[in-house]
Enzyme design. Structure first.
Site, mmCIF file in Angstrom:
data_model
loop_
_atom_site.group_PDB
_atom_site.id
_atom_site.type_symbol
_atom_site.label_atom_id
_atom_site.label_comp_id
_atom_site.label_asym_id
_atom_site.label_seq_id
_atom_site.Cartn_x
_atom_site.Cartn_y
_atom_site.Cartn_z
ATOM 1 N N ILE A 159 0.888 -1.171 0.000
ATOM 2 C CA ILE A 159 0.000 0.000 0.000
ATOM 3 C C ILE A 159 0.919 1.212 0.000
ATOM 4 O O ILE A 159 1.800 1.342 0.852
ATOM 5 C CB ILE A 159 -0.918 0.016 1.237
ATOM 6 C CG1 ILE A 159 -1.789 -1.262 1.291
ATOM 7 C CG2 ILE A 159 -1.791 1.260 1.217
ATOM 8 C CD1 ILE A 159 -2.715 -1.451 0.114
ATOM 9 N N GLU A 161 4.717 -15.802 0.821
ATOM 10 C CA GLU A 161 6.145 -16.024 0.646
ATOM 11 C C GLU A 161 6.932 -15.108 1.572
ATOM 12 O O GLU A 161 6.845 -13.887 1.464
ATOM 13 C CB GLU A 161 6.533 -15.744 -0.813
ATOM 14 C CG GLU A 161 8.018 -15.872 -1.115
ATOM 15 C CD GLU A 161 8.354 -15.471 -2.532
ATOM 16 O OE1 GLU A 161 9.524 -15.168 -2.801
ATOM 17 O OE2 GLU A 161 7.442 -15.461 -3.382
#
Length: 408
Positions: A232, A265
């Site tokens: 973001i 991940e």
């Protein structure tokens, strides 16, 4: 030596911190170009400028990377008040332009006038892909609700490849171990957040953030989506967009019968906290997480129901259970508090029990002097202290999740 020291001091004046020198903007209006309040800076620049995050050879260095808020067309300029080779012979300044050009795609602008002309065309920009979710956030300064939308896109969307090349450059400044992905691999999915805003009576879209997800194959006929990158952009951080994005992505995959579960991940600490909040919010209404069942302990029913209905794996389900059980536990009640503490510590004891099994094995295999040397490296009191500190930190993290959940 005195002369050399003086020279070194003079040259040191030409060193610039690249995190401070890089000026980033998301431009909506021409006046944003001169508005310092719209400028933000990288958290990291080591992947471009080395571990020291320093550029040599300039005084008053400013590396301008301005993006049009919607389509992210880019202005790239280098400004400075003085350059080292203008004042010193045989000393070369760093080639900043080459370093930046390694990460930004060609086609950028150098002229502010040309950039402003492109800004007028941003009214034609529309989000890529299919709309998944619309939500609003109240803006206190503006005194109104602002609308945001989340889209799913892929490389077949016209213009998206070029847009993504510009978007991914932000990763280098805000994710410590970022790398660019292979966009030719069709197993990538892209999820994008946009803000809708008005400009001269027209509705425009501004880029807020995005997530990439890779769909791994699981034998024989399933996939395991793995979140790879999530960002973001700084002007929008702290407004809840990360939670909206992650929940929307989860809900998108939940509807697919071929998805086994959803992972991430190498998740950062902040991502884990965000995931805790989103998964607890999704799981809290499942029957298996009723207060009565929570107090009975972690169960296979929880694992099965969370996996089948919400695509949550066993490890993440366990954290959801611990957070929700904390909410169902009266920590002022000695018996309930003790039961909760022992339940969590039994899980945390896993690595320590493994160490104890290794010790038992060493007792059978090592000579006495070798065994003594190994045992001296194991401080049981320290282990108990570390276990208690880990438990207290977990409870603190879990409480923050529950506090945020209570505000929803």
């Amino acid at each position: 030596m005195a002369g050399l020291s003086a020279m070194e001091k003079k040259l040191a004046e030409y060193k610039c911190n690249t995190n401070e020198a890089i000026h980033l903007k998301l431009v909506r209006f021409p006046e944003d170009l001169e508005d310092d309040s719209t400028t933000f800076h990288p958290e990291f620049s080591h992947q471009v400028f080395g571990d020291d995050e320093v550029a040599f050879g300039y005084k008053g260095l400013k590396i301008l990377l301005y993006y049009i808020a919607g389509n992210l067309s880019t202005l790239f300029r280098i400004d400075y008040t003085s350059k080292v080779n203008e004042n010193f012979d045989c000393v070369e300044a760093d080639d900043i332009e080459s370093k930046i050009r390694e990460i930004i795609p060609p086609g950028f602008n150098r002229s502010i006038d040309d950039f402003v002309c492109l800004l007028e065309k941003d009214v034609n920009f529309k989000p890529f892909g299919i709309l998944l979710h619309t939500y609003s956030v109240h803006n206190r300064e503006a005194g109104e609700d602002i609308t945001y939308q989340i889209y799913k896109a892929d490389m077949t969307c016209p213009g998206f490849r070029e847009y993504h090349e510009r978007l991914q450059t932000f990763l280098m400044w805000f994710i410590e171990t970022a790398s660019f992905i292979d966009v030719d691999d069709e197993r990538w999915n892209y999820f994008l957040v946009f803000e809708k805003y008005n400009k001269d009576g027209a509705t425009l879209f501004a880029t807020v953030g995005y997530m990439t997800v890779y769909n791994y194959y699981v034998y024989p006929d399933k996939t395991r989506p793995r979140v790879s990158q999530m960002l973001i952009l700084p002007p929008f951080q702290g407004e809840g967009h990360g939670a909206q994005l992650l929940e929307t992505v989860h809900r998108y995959y939940m509807s697919s019968p071929t998805v086994l579960d959803i992972t991430a991940e190498d998740p950062s600490e902040n991502y884990v906290k965000l995931r805790d909040f989103v998964l607890v919010k999704l799981c809290q209404d499942l029957p298996c997480f009723s207060p009565e069942k929570l107090k009975q302990g972690f169960s296979q029913e929880m694992v099965t129901e969370a996996q089948q209905k919400l695509k949550v794996n066993k490890q993440h389900t366990r954290r959801v259970y611990e957070i929700l059980r904390l909410r169902a536990t009266d920590m002022a009640n000695a018996e309930e508090s003790r039961s909760y503490r022992l339940d969590i510590k039994r899980r945390l004891m896993g690595p320590y029990k493994k160490k104890q099994r290794e010790i038992a094995k060493m007792r059978r295999c090592l000579r006495p002097e070798e065994l003594t040397n190994q045992l001296n490296q194991i401080d049981l009191n320290l282990q108990h202290k570390q276990l208690d500190e880990t438990f207290q930190q977990l409870v603190s993290d879990y409480r923050r999740v529950l506090e945020r959940l209570a505000q929803v």
